[in-house]
Design a protein around this motif. Structure first.
Motif, PDB file in Angstrom:
ATOM      1  N   THR A 195     -32.141   0.593   4.563  1.00 10.65           N
ATOM      2  CA  THR A 195     -31.716   0.128   3.229  1.00 10.65           C
ATOM      3  C   THR A 195     -32.654   0.477   2.204  1.00 10.65           C
ATOM      4  O   THR A 195     -34.010   0.043   2.408  1.00 10.65           O
ATOM      5  CB  THR A 195     -31.252  -1.286   3.278  1.00 10.65           C
ATOM      6  OG1 THR A 195     -30.225  -1.613   4.276  1.00 10.65           O
ATOM      7  CG2 THR A 195     -30.607  -1.803   1.817  1.00 10.65           C
ATOM      8  N   THR A 196     -32.164   1.187   1.269  1.00 11.86           N
ATOM      9  CA  THR A 196     -32.970   1.363   0.023  1.00 11.86           C
ATOM     10  C   THR A 196     -32.615   0.565  -1.115  1.00 11.86           C
ATOM     11  O   THR A 196     -31.463   0.517  -1.297  1.00 11.86           O
ATOM     12  CB  THR A 196     -33.050   2.711  -0.393  1.00 11.86           C
ATOM     13  OG1 THR A 196     -32.031   3.279  -0.540  1.00 11.86           O
ATOM     14  CG2 THR A 196     -33.973   3.549   0.802  1.00 11.86           C
ATOM     15  N   ARG A 197     -33.379  -0.056  -1.909  1.00  7.54           N
ATOM     16  CA  ARG A 197     -33.193  -0.832  -3.152  1.00  7.54           C
ATOM     17  C   ARG A 197     -34.016  -0.418  -4.447  1.00  7.54           C
ATOM     18  O   ARG A 197     -35.068  -0.449  -4.204  1.00  7.54           O
ATOM     19  CB  ARG A 197     -33.457  -2.372  -2.975  1.00  7.54           C
ATOM     20  CG  ARG A 197     -32.242  -3.074  -1.692  1.00  7.54           C
ATOM     21  CD  ARG A 197     -32.555  -4.572  -1.627  1.00  7.54           C
ATOM     22  NE  ARG A 197     -31.644  -4.917  -0.746  1.00  7.54           N
ATOM     23  CZ  ARG A 197     -31.886  -4.946   0.687  1.00  7.54           C
ATOM     24  NH1 ARG A 197     -32.973  -4.558   1.071  1.00  7.54           N
ATOM     25  NH2 ARG A 197     -30.959  -5.591   1.385  1.00  7.54           N
ATOM     26  N   GLY A 198     -33.192   0.110  -5.361  1.00  9.42           N
ATOM     27  CA  GLY A 198     -33.860   0.705  -6.389  1.00  9.42           C
ATOM     28  C   GLY A 198     -33.636  -0.093  -7.838  1.00  9.42           C
ATOM     29  O   GLY A 198     -33.379  -1.497  -7.653  1.00  9.42           O
ATOM     30  N   VAL A 199     -33.627   0.607  -9.053  1.00  3.03           N
ATOM     31  CA  VAL A 199     -33.353   0.020 -10.050  1.00  3.03           C
ATOM     32  C   VAL A 199     -32.105   0.645 -10.675  1.00  3.03           C
ATOM     33  O   VAL A 199     -32.180   1.742 -11.150  1.00  3.03           O
ATOM     34  CB  VAL A 199     -34.565   0.196 -10.979  1.00  3.03           C
ATOM     35  CG1 VAL A 199     -34.176  -0.591 -12.450  1.00  3.03           C
ATOM     36  CG2 VAL A 199     -35.843  -0.516 -10.407  1.00  3.03           C
ATOM     37  N   GLU A 200     -30.960  -0.120 -11.077  1.00  2.00           N
ATOM     38  CA  GLU A 200     -29.883   0.459 -11.879  1.00  2.00           C
ATOM     39  C   GLU A 200     -30.215   0.910 -13.225  1.00  2.00           C
ATOM     40  O   GLU A 200     -30.745  -0.016 -13.791  1.00  2.00           O
ATOM     41  CB  GLU A 200     -28.805  -0.438 -11.350  1.00  2.00           C
ATOM     42  CG  GLU A 200     -28.155  -0.470 -10.217  1.00  2.00           C
ATOM     43  CD  GLU A 200     -27.024  -1.611 -10.118  1.00  2.00           C
ATOM     44  OE1 GLU A 200     -26.610  -2.205 -11.135  1.00  2.00           O
ATOM     45  OE2 GLU A 200     -26.174  -1.203  -9.179  1.00  2.00           O
ATOM     46  N   ALA A 201     -29.363   1.750 -13.682  1.00  3.30           N
ATOM     47  CA  ALA A 201     -29.669   2.236 -14.919  1.00  3.30           C
ATOM     48  C   ALA A 201     -28.479   3.299 -15.366  1.00  3.30           C
ATOM     49  O   ALA A 201     -27.831   3.898 -14.650  1.00  3.30           O
ATOM     50  CB  ALA A 201     -30.761   2.862 -15.402  1.00  3.30           C
ATOM     51  N   HIS A 202     -28.311   3.376 -16.700  1.00  6.03           N
ATOM     52  CA  HIS A 202     -26.972   4.316 -17.107  1.00  6.03           C
ATOM     53  C   HIS A 202     -27.690   5.840 -16.770  1.00  6.03           C
ATOM     54  O   HIS A 202     -28.887   6.114 -17.541  1.00  6.03           O
ATOM     55  CB  HIS A 202     -26.786   4.213 -18.470  1.00  6.03           C
ATOM     56  CG  HIS A 202     -25.519   4.635 -18.941  1.00  6.03           C
ATOM     57  ND1 HIS A 202     -25.550   6.461 -19.339  1.00  6.03           N
ATOM     58  CD2 HIS A 202     -24.275   4.238 -19.202  1.00  6.03           C
ATOM     59  CE1 HIS A 202     -24.198   6.391 -19.473  1.00  6.03           C
ATOM     60  NE2 HIS A 202     -23.597   5.429 -19.475  1.00  6.03           N
ATOM     61  N   SER A 203     -27.111   6.636 -16.063  1.00  2.00           N
ATOM     62  CA  SER A 203     -27.687   7.993 -15.904  1.00  2.00           C
ATOM     63  C   SER A 203     -27.708   8.775 -17.102  1.00  2.00           C
ATOM     64  O   SER A 203     -28.251   9.814 -16.884  1.00  2.00           O
ATOM     65  CB  SER A 203     -26.787   8.583 -14.856  1.00  2.00           C
ATOM     66  OG  SER A 203     -25.409   8.569 -15.236  1.00  2.00           O
TER      67      SER A 203
END
Length: 389
Positions: A195-203
Protein backbone atom coordinates in the motif's frame (compact mmCIF):
# COMPACT_ATOMS: atom_id res chain seq x y z
CA UNK A 1 -2.98 -60.18 -1.81
CA UNK A 2 -0.86 -58.00 -4.08
CA UNK A 3 -1.35 -54.27 -4.62
CA UNK A 4 -2.66 -55.09 -8.08
CA UNK A 5 -5.23 -57.41 -6.52
CA UNK A 6 -6.33 -54.57 -4.24
CA UNK A 7 -7.08 -52.54 -7.34
CA UNK A 8 -9.17 -55.40 -8.74
CA UNK A 9 -11.09 -55.61 -5.46
CA UNK A 10 -11.78 -51.89 -5.61
CA UNK A 11 -13.07 -52.13 -9.17
CA UNK A 12 -15.65 -54.59 -7.96
CA UNK A 13 -17.02 -51.95 -5.59
CA UNK A 14 -16.47 -48.92 -7.79
CA UNK A 15 -20.12 -47.86 -7.81
CA UNK A 16 -20.11 -47.78 -4.03
CA UNK A 17 -16.88 -45.78 -3.98
CA UNK A 18 -18.29 -43.28 -6.49
CA UNK A 19 -21.31 -42.94 -4.23
CA UNK A 20 -18.97 -41.74 -1.50
CA UNK A 21 -17.41 -39.21 -3.87
CA UNK A 22 -20.86 -37.99 -4.90
CA UNK A 23 -21.86 -37.57 -1.27
CA UNK A 24 -18.82 -35.39 -0.55
CA UNK A 25 -19.23 -33.32 -3.71
CA UNK A 26 -22.88 -32.61 -2.95
CA UNK A 27 -21.88 -31.35 0.50
CA UNK A 28 -20.78 -27.91 -0.69
CA UNK A 29 -17.79 -26.60 1.22
CA UNK A 30 -16.66 -23.12 0.20
CA UNK A 31 -13.74 -22.10 2.39
CA UNK A 32 -15.64 -19.10 3.77
CA UNK A 33 -18.98 -20.90 4.29
CA UNK A 34 -18.72 -21.82 7.95
CA UNK A 35 -22.19 -23.36 8.30
CA UNK A 36 -21.72 -25.49 5.18
CA UNK A 37 -18.27 -26.59 6.34
CA UNK A 38 -19.63 -27.62 9.73
CA UNK A 39 -22.39 -29.65 8.11
CA UNK A 40 -19.88 -31.38 5.86
CA UNK A 41 -17.58 -32.14 8.81
CA UNK A 42 -20.49 -33.82 10.61
CA UNK A 43 -21.13 -35.97 7.53
CA UNK A 44 -17.45 -36.85 7.13
CA UNK A 45 -17.26 -38.12 10.70
CA UNK A 46 -20.39 -40.20 10.17
CA UNK A 47 -18.99 -41.53 6.88
CA UNK A 48 -15.70 -42.55 8.53
CA UNK A 49 -17.59 -44.49 11.17
CA UNK A 50 -19.73 -46.15 8.51
CA UNK A 51 -16.73 -47.25 6.46
CA UNK A 52 -14.10 -47.97 9.12
CA UNK A 53 -15.99 -48.34 12.40
CA UNK A 54 -15.48 -46.49 15.65
CA UNK A 55 -12.14 -44.67 15.76
CA UNK A 56 -9.62 -45.03 18.55
CA UNK A 57 -9.70 -41.27 19.00
CA UNK A 58 -11.58 -38.34 17.51
CA UNK A 59 -10.53 -34.74 18.06
CA UNK A 60 -12.47 -32.00 16.33
CA UNK A 61 -10.43 -28.82 16.39
CA UNK A 62 -13.10 -26.16 16.16
CA UNK A 63 -12.73 -22.62 14.86
CA UNK A 64 -15.17 -19.75 14.89
CA UNK A 65 -14.54 -18.71 11.27
CA UNK A 66 -12.71 -21.48 9.43
CA UNK A 67 -13.70 -25.06 8.78
CA UNK A 68 -12.92 -27.41 11.66
CA UNK A 69 -9.97 -29.79 11.52
CA UNK A 70 -10.97 -33.42 11.95
CA UNK A 71 -8.24 -35.54 13.57
CA UNK A 72 -9.38 -39.15 13.54
CA UNK A 73 -7.14 -42.06 14.56
CA UNK A 74 -7.63 -45.76 13.87
CA UNK A 75 -5.51 -48.45 15.48
CA UNK A 76 -3.53 -50.81 13.27
CA UNK A 77 -0.73 -53.32 13.33
CA UNK A 78 1.93 -50.74 14.25
CA UNK A 79 2.42 -48.31 17.10
CA UNK A 80 3.61 -45.34 15.05
CA UNK A 81 0.77 -44.08 12.85
CA UNK A 82 0.88 -42.90 9.27
CA UNK A 83 -0.61 -39.44 8.80
CA UNK A 84 -3.14 -39.09 5.96
CA UNK A 85 -3.81 -35.42 5.21
CA UNK A 86 -6.50 -33.89 3.01
CA UNK A 87 -8.84 -30.92 2.86
CA UNK A 88 -12.59 -30.84 2.40
CA UNK A 89 -12.96 -27.13 1.65
CA UNK A 90 -13.09 -25.98 -1.97
CA UNK A 91 -12.86 -22.74 -3.93
CA UNK A 92 -16.40 -23.12 -5.26
CA UNK A 93 -19.15 -20.81 -3.89
CA UNK A 94 -22.41 -22.08 -2.45
CA UNK A 95 -24.95 -22.95 -5.11
CA UNK A 96 -22.41 -24.22 -7.65
CA UNK A 97 -23.50 -27.83 -7.25
CA UNK A 98 -27.09 -26.94 -8.18
CA UNK A 99 -26.01 -26.15 -11.73
CA UNK A 100 -23.04 -28.50 -11.80
CA UNK A 101 -23.89 -31.70 -9.90
CA UNK A 102 -21.62 -34.71 -9.61
CA UNK A 103 -21.88 -36.85 -12.73
CA UNK A 104 -20.09 -39.75 -14.35
CA UNK A 105 -19.77 -38.98 -18.05
CA UNK A 106 -19.61 -41.20 -21.11
CA UNK A 107 -15.94 -40.33 -21.65
CA UNK A 108 -14.99 -42.11 -18.41
CA UNK A 109 -14.56 -39.02 -16.27
CA UNK A 110 -16.49 -37.84 -13.22
CA UNK A 111 -17.09 -34.14 -12.73
CA UNK A 112 -18.42 -31.75 -10.12
CA UNK A 113 -17.11 -28.92 -7.91
CA UNK A 114 -14.21 -30.17 -5.83
CA UNK A 115 -14.22 -33.69 -7.29
CA UNK A 116 -10.54 -33.43 -8.27
CA UNK A 117 -9.37 -30.93 -5.65
CA UNK A 118 -9.76 -32.91 -3.59
CA UNK A 119 -12.78 -34.90 -2.49
CA UNK A 120 -11.87 -38.00 -4.48
CA UNK A 121 -8.56 -37.89 -2.62
CA UNK A 122 -10.34 -38.16 0.73
CA UNK A 123 -12.25 -41.18 -0.55
CA UNK A 124 -9.00 -42.70 -1.86
CA UNK A 125 -7.41 -42.57 1.59
CA UNK A 126 -10.38 -44.05 3.41
CA UNK A 127 -10.88 -46.81 0.84
CA UNK A 128 -7.18 -47.69 0.98
CA UNK A 129 -7.55 -48.54 4.67
CA UNK A 130 -10.80 -50.38 3.96
CA UNK A 131 -9.14 -52.43 1.20
CA UNK A 132 -6.33 -53.57 3.50
CA UNK A 133 -8.82 -54.59 6.14
CA UNK A 134 -10.96 -56.51 3.67
CA UNK A 135 -7.86 -58.32 2.38
CA UNK A 136 -6.58 -59.09 5.87
CA UNK A 137 -3.28 -57.36 5.14
CA UNK A 138 -1.12 -55.45 7.63
CA UNK A 139 -2.18 -51.85 8.04
CA UNK A 140 -0.42 -49.36 10.25
CA UNK A 141 -2.28 -47.16 12.65
CA UNK A 142 -3.61 -44.26 10.60
CA UNK A 143 -4.38 -40.73 11.62
CA UNK A 144 -6.63 -38.84 9.26
CA UNK A 145 -6.36 -35.06 9.31
CA UNK A 146 -9.10 -33.55 7.17
CA UNK A 147 -9.14 -29.76 7.30
CA UNK A 148 -11.52 -27.07 6.08
CA UNK A 149 -9.14 -24.14 5.59
CA UNK A 150 -6.49 -25.39 3.14
CA UNK A 151 -7.63 -23.17 0.29
CA UNK A 152 -7.04 -20.20 2.62
CA UNK A 153 -3.50 -21.31 3.43
CA UNK A 154 -4.38 -23.56 6.41
CA UNK A 155 -4.08 -20.78 9.02
CA UNK A 156 -5.88 -22.76 11.71
CA UNK A 157 -4.86 -26.31 10.83
CA UNK A 158 -1.16 -25.72 10.14
CA UNK A 159 0.04 -25.93 13.76
CA UNK A 160 -1.95 -29.13 14.31
CA UNK A 161 -0.41 -30.77 11.23
CA UNK A 162 3.05 -29.65 12.33
CA UNK A 163 2.39 -31.05 15.80
CA UNK A 164 1.20 -34.43 14.52
CA UNK A 165 3.84 -35.12 11.86
CA UNK A 166 6.81 -35.82 14.19
CA UNK A 167 4.96 -38.68 15.89
CA UNK A 168 4.07 -40.39 12.59
CA UNK A 169 6.18 -42.75 10.50
CA UNK A 170 5.30 -40.82 7.36
CA UNK A 171 2.80 -38.34 5.97
CA UNK A 172 0.79 -39.05 2.83
CA UNK A 173 -1.07 -36.07 1.39
CA UNK A 174 -4.14 -36.94 -0.68
CA UNK A 175 -4.03 -33.97 -3.04
CA UNK A 176 -4.55 -34.85 -6.73
CA UNK A 177 -1.62 -36.30 -8.61
CA UNK A 178 -0.12 -35.40 -11.97
CA UNK A 179 -1.34 -38.14 -14.26
CA UNK A 180 -0.17 -41.33 -12.56
CA UNK A 181 2.74 -39.52 -10.92
CA UNK A 182 3.01 -37.93 -7.49
CA UNK A 183 4.18 -34.54 -6.25
CA UNK A 184 7.59 -34.70 -4.63
CA UNK A 185 8.38 -30.99 -4.58
CA UNK A 186 6.27 -27.86 -4.28
CA UNK A 187 7.08 -24.18 -4.23
CA UNK A 188 6.81 -21.98 -1.20
CA UNK A 189 4.02 -19.41 -1.37
CA UNK A 190 4.11 -15.78 -0.27
CA UNK A 191 1.01 -13.57 -0.19
CA UNK A 192 1.69 -9.84 0.17
CA UNK A 193 -0.09 -6.50 -0.04
CA UNK A 194 1.75 -3.27 -0.82
CA UNK A 195 0.00 0.00 0.00
CA UNK A 196 1.27 3.44 -0.92
CA UNK A 197 -0.12 6.62 0.66
CA UNK A 198 0.60 9.96 -0.97
CA UNK A 199 -0.86 13.47 -1.01
CA UNK A 200 -4.06 14.28 -2.91
CA UNK A 201 -4.31 17.40 -5.06
CA UNK A 202 -6.09 18.66 -8.17
CA UNK A 203 -4.13 17.30 -11.12
CA UNK A 204 -4.75 20.42 -13.25
CA UNK A 205 -4.71 23.29 -10.79
CA UNK A 206 -1.99 21.97 -8.47
CA UNK A 207 0.07 19.27 -10.26
CA UNK A 208 3.10 19.75 -8.02
CA UNK A 209 1.18 19.97 -4.76
CA UNK A 210 0.28 16.29 -4.72
CA UNK A 211 2.32 13.12 -4.45
CA UNK A 212 0.74 10.28 -6.41
CA UNK A 213 0.35 6.99 -4.62
CA UNK A 214 -0.42 5.33 -7.95
CA UNK A 215 2.73 6.58 -9.66
CA UNK A 216 4.81 5.48 -6.68
CA UNK A 217 3.19 2.07 -6.68
CA UNK A 218 3.82 1.68 -10.41
CA UNK A 219 7.52 2.34 -9.83
CA UNK A 220 7.59 -0.18 -6.97
CA UNK A 221 5.84 -2.84 -9.05
CA UNK A 222 8.39 -2.35 -11.80
CA UNK A 223 11.17 -2.80 -9.28
CA UNK A 224 9.87 -5.93 -7.59
CA UNK A 225 8.96 -7.57 -10.89
CA UNK A 226 12.64 -7.45 -11.79
CA UNK A 227 13.39 -9.59 -8.72
CA UNK A 228 11.77 -12.66 -10.27
CA UNK A 229 14.34 -15.35 -11.09
CA UNK A 230 12.70 -18.14 -13.05
CA UNK A 231 15.98 -20.05 -13.36
CA UNK A 232 15.90 -20.44 -9.57
CA UNK A 233 12.18 -21.09 -9.49
CA UNK A 234 11.13 -17.66 -8.20
CA UNK A 235 8.10 -15.99 -9.76
CA UNK A 236 6.42 -12.74 -8.74
CA UNK A 237 2.94 -11.83 -9.91
CA UNK A 238 0.99 -8.66 -9.19
CA UNK A 239 -2.56 -9.95 -9.41
CA UNK A 240 -4.66 -6.86 -8.67
CA UNK A 241 -4.16 -3.09 -8.44
CA UNK A 242 -6.55 -0.53 -6.99
CA UNK A 243 -6.33 3.12 -5.99
CA UNK A 244 -7.24 6.70 -6.58
CA UNK A 245 -10.59 8.44 -6.49
CA UNK A 246 -10.99 10.24 -9.82
CA UNK A 247 -9.26 10.93 -13.15
CA UNK A 248 -8.33 14.50 -12.22
CA UNK A 249 -7.22 13.81 -8.65
CA UNK A 250 -3.65 12.95 -7.78
CA UNK A 251 -4.12 9.63 -6.01
CA UNK A 252 -3.81 9.60 -2.26
CA UNK A 253 -3.72 5.81 -1.88
CA UNK A 254 -3.05 2.72 -4.00
CA UNK A 255 -2.75 -0.99 -3.28
CA UNK A 256 -1.61 -4.11 -5.07
CA UNK A 257 -1.82 -7.81 -4.19
CA UNK A 258 1.23 -9.93 -4.91
CA UNK A 259 1.75 -13.68 -5.21
CA UNK A 260 5.33 -14.94 -4.83
CA UNK A 261 6.46 -18.52 -5.48
CA UNK A 262 9.92 -19.80 -4.52
CA UNK A 263 11.65 -23.16 -4.86
CA UNK A 264 14.41 -22.45 -2.34
CA UNK A 265 14.41 -21.18 1.23
CA UNK A 266 17.25 -18.79 0.39
CA UNK A 267 14.88 -17.03 -1.99
CA UNK A 268 12.43 -16.44 0.86
CA UNK A 269 15.13 -14.50 2.66
CA UNK A 270 16.12 -12.59 -0.48
CA UNK A 271 12.57 -11.52 -1.28
CA UNK A 272 12.00 -10.52 2.34
CA UNK A 273 15.00 -8.22 2.09
CA UNK A 274 13.64 -6.70 -1.13
CA UNK A 275 10.29 -5.93 0.49
CA UNK A 276 11.96 -4.51 3.59
CA UNK A 277 13.96 -2.08 1.44
CA UNK A 278 11.05 -0.72 -0.60
CA UNK A 279 10.63 3.06 -0.63
CA UNK A 280 9.05 5.61 -2.94
CA UNK A 281 11.19 8.03 -4.90
CA UNK A 282 9.01 10.88 -3.59
CA UNK A 283 9.60 11.09 0.19
CA UNK A 284 6.04 12.31 0.69
CA UNK A 285 4.73 8.84 -0.24
CA UNK A 286 4.65 6.22 2.49
CA UNK A 287 5.04 2.55 1.61
CA UNK A 288 3.55 -0.26 3.69
CA UNK A 289 4.15 -3.98 3.06
CA UNK A 290 1.91 -6.55 4.71
CA UNK A 291 1.65 -10.29 4.25
CA UNK A 292 3.27 -13.60 5.03
CA UNK A 293 4.75 -16.75 3.62
CA UNK A 294 1.79 -19.08 3.84
CA UNK A 295 3.83 -22.15 2.93
CA UNK A 296 7.58 -22.86 2.94
CA UNK A 297 9.19 -24.62 -0.04
CA UNK A 298 8.82 -28.42 -0.19
CA UNK A 299 11.97 -30.21 -1.30
CA UNK A 300 12.65 -33.88 -1.97
CA UNK A 301 14.76 -34.43 1.13
CA UNK A 302 16.65 -37.71 1.78
CA UNK A 303 13.92 -39.04 4.10
CA UNK A 304 11.19 -38.13 1.62
CA UNK A 305 13.18 -39.72 -1.20
CA UNK A 306 13.19 -43.00 0.74
CA UNK A 307 9.41 -42.74 1.01
CA UNK A 308 9.16 -41.99 -2.70
CA UNK A 309 11.26 -45.05 -3.56
CA UNK A 310 8.97 -47.24 -1.47
CA UNK A 311 5.94 -45.77 -3.24
CA UNK A 312 7.66 -46.26 -6.60
CA UNK A 313 8.00 -50.00 -5.96
CA UNK A 314 4.31 -50.26 -5.13
CA UNK A 315 3.30 -48.15 -8.13
CA UNK A 316 5.31 -50.34 -10.52
CA UNK A 317 3.40 -53.40 -9.31
CA UNK A 318 0.04 -51.66 -9.77
CA UNK A 319 0.43 -49.76 -13.05
CA UNK A 320 3.82 -48.17 -13.77
CA UNK A 321 6.80 -46.57 -11.99
CA UNK A 322 6.45 -43.03 -10.67
CA UNK A 323 8.12 -39.77 -11.53
CA UNK A 324 8.80 -37.29 -8.70
CA UNK A 325 7.05 -34.23 -10.10
CA UNK A 326 7.76 -30.64 -9.00
CA UNK A 327 4.83 -28.21 -9.14
CA UNK A 328 4.31 -24.53 -8.50
CA UNK A 329 1.36 -24.77 -6.14
CA UNK A 330 1.59 -25.31 -2.40
CA UNK A 331 -0.21 -27.69 -0.04
CA UNK A 332 -0.14 -28.89 3.54
CA UNK A 333 2.75 -31.18 2.54
CA UNK A 334 5.00 -28.10 2.52
CA UNK A 335 4.68 -27.77 6.30
CA UNK A 336 5.78 -31.34 6.97
CA UNK A 337 8.67 -31.17 4.53
CA UNK A 338 10.01 -27.96 6.08
CA UNK A 339 10.19 -29.73 9.44
CA UNK A 340 12.38 -32.46 7.94
CA UNK A 341 9.94 -35.37 8.15
CA UNK A 342 9.11 -37.82 5.32
CA UNK A 343 6.16 -36.72 3.21
CA UNK A 344 4.74 -37.57 -0.19
CA UNK A 345 2.04 -35.57 -1.96
CA UNK A 346 -0.29 -36.04 -4.90
CA UNK A 347 -1.57 -39.48 -3.91
CA UNK A 348 -5.20 -38.66 -4.62
CA UNK A 349 -7.07 -38.61 -7.90
CA UNK A 350 -5.84 -38.60 -11.48
CA UNK A 351 -7.55 -35.95 -13.57
CA UNK A 352 -7.37 -32.26 -14.37
CA UNK A 353 -8.93 -28.86 -13.83
CA UNK A 354 -8.35 -27.87 -10.22
CA UNK A 355 -10.25 -24.62 -9.53
CA UNK A 356 -11.68 -24.67 -13.06
CA UNK A 357 -14.98 -25.54 -14.71
CA UNK A 358 -13.40 -28.50 -16.49
CA UNK A 359 -12.47 -30.10 -13.14
CA UNK A 360 -12.75 -33.87 -13.39
CA UNK A 361 -11.27 -37.20 -12.31
CA UNK A 362 -10.57 -40.26 -14.45
CA UNK A 363 -12.83 -42.95 -13.05
CA UNK A 364 -10.86 -45.95 -14.32
CA UNK A 365 -7.76 -44.80 -12.45
CA UNK A 366 -9.38 -44.45 -9.03
CA UNK A 367 -8.96 -48.15 -8.11
CA UNK A 368 -5.26 -47.98 -8.97
CA UNK A 369 -4.88 -44.89 -6.80
CA UNK A 370 -6.57 -46.68 -3.91
CA UNK A 371 -4.24 -49.65 -4.43
CA UNK A 372 -1.20 -47.34 -4.50
CA UNK A 373 -2.04 -45.76 -1.15
CA UNK A 374 -3.01 -49.12 0.33
CA UNK A 375 0.22 -50.68 -0.88
CA UNK A 376 2.30 -47.90 0.63
CA UNK A 377 0.50 -48.33 3.95
CA UNK A 378 1.07 -52.10 3.86
CA UNK A 379 4.77 -51.66 3.13
CA UNK A 380 5.14 -49.18 5.98
CA UNK A 381 3.38 -51.64 8.31
CA UNK A 382 5.74 -54.46 7.29
CA UNK A 383 8.72 -52.17 7.69
CA UNK A 384 7.79 -51.39 11.29
CA UNK A 385 7.21 -55.07 12.06
CA UNK A 386 10.65 -55.96 10.71
CA UNK A 387 9.43 -57.58 7.52
CA UNK A 388 11.04 -55.03 5.20
CA UNK A 389 14.73 -54.32 5.01
Amino acid sequence: MSAKALSTWCRGRLDELLGDVSMLVHHETPSTGKALLDDAADSILAWLRERLGEPTEVVRHEHAEHGDLLEVTYAGTTAAPVLLVGHYDTVWPAGTVDRWPFAVREDGTATGPGVYDMKTGLVTGVWAVLALREAGLPCPAVRFMFNGDEELGSPMSRPHIERAAPDCRATLVLEPGVGWDVKAERKGVGIFTITTRGVEAHSGNDPTGGASAIHALADIIHRISREADLDRGTSINVGTISGGTARNVIAGEATCLIDVRVAEQSEVERIDAVFADLAAADPRVQVQVEGRWSRPPMRLTPVSRELFELADEVAASVRAPLEPISVGGGSDANFVSALGFPVLDGLGASGEGAHALHEHVIVDRIPDRVALVAGILAELAEEQSGGRA
